[in-house]
Design an enzyme around this catalytic site. Sequence first.
Site, PDB file in Angstrom:
ATOM      1  N   CYS A   1      18.012 -41.248  14.246  1.00  0.00           N
ATOM      2  CA  CYS A   1      16.824 -40.602  14.302  1.00  0.00           C
ATOM      3  C   CYS A   1      15.053 -41.313  13.568  1.00  0.00           C
ATOM      4  CB  CYS A   1      17.104 -38.963  12.951  1.00  0.00           C
ATOM      5  SG  CYS A   1      15.314 -37.841  13.230  1.00  0.00           S
TER       6      CYS A   1
ATOM      7  N   CYS B   1      13.114 -38.725  11.935  1.00  0.00           N
ATOM      8  CA  CYS B   1      13.475 -39.342  10.284  1.00  0.00           C
ATOM      9  C   CYS B   1      12.922 -40.640   9.567  1.00  0.00           C
ATOM     10  CB  CYS B   1      15.115 -38.895  10.030  1.00  0.00           C
ATOM     11  SG  CYS B   1      15.655 -37.595  11.088  1.00  0.00           S
TER      12      CYS B   1
END
Length: 289
Positions: A36, A39
Amino acid sequence: MQDNASIIDVTEQNIQQVLESSRQIPVLFDFWASWCQPCLQMAPLLEKLAGEYQGKFLLAKVDADAQQNIAAQFGVRSLPSLKLVYQGQLVSELDGAQTEGALRQWLAPVVDPDAAQAEQEEQFLEQVRQAIEAGHGGQAEQALRQTLSEQPDKHAFRALLVEYLLGEGRTDEAQSVLAEVVEDVEELRPFRARFALLEKLEGGGESLHDLAARIESDATPEDLHAYGLRAAAAGQFQAGLDALLTLLRDHRDYKDGVARQALLEVFDCLPKGDPLASQYRRRMFTYLH
């Protein structure tokens, strides 16, 4: 485990301990995954905030791939996902990438409520000041009075209301608002000093306009003194200080050197740290020495 004591990696083995910690301090659960990209981009911001807040919250990092049971328990459906837990309860959550400013704003009410409240109060004061400048003084006054009726200890609000009333020439009302607080508080101290100036001039009926006109044509020491105090009491500090400096320069011995005392009294009317005080103190010292 992270090097920073305010950051911890969450697993099945320590999740209960982390949740127990939330009874003392807020815990920010950061659900992330190595694939991700948002993230990974947000992680340094969260770690930076955890360091800045110095133990005011615990950053609990959860690898959603490795800890799928924990992610499911928190109802995580997308990444990145932030869950703020305090006193054992989920109090707030955010999904998706966030800016540093958005993170600070989201955290503040729970992690640092005093700072959040102070910021809200300053925003309110700025809105009131802008309303006054835009000619909506009546609405501004109403907002200040309403807030003070609910929170009478908000002295910065009271100070702004007194300032507005003085600017409108409503001296008695301003003094009444000020008198509602009997204790000595820093925000109101300058206004008490300004009313003390007015008391010294009790019985003098000249308006600021009349005094200014007389000073322009013939600056007598009496008029310079009266104008200096009246202008300062009305909040026109620079004009008042200029008049009193002229009195000190041209009539140093008037009333046993009253100009120096008057200047000191006006300095007391200025807010703490006001640069005008430093500037005019230096000029006063020059004239005296």
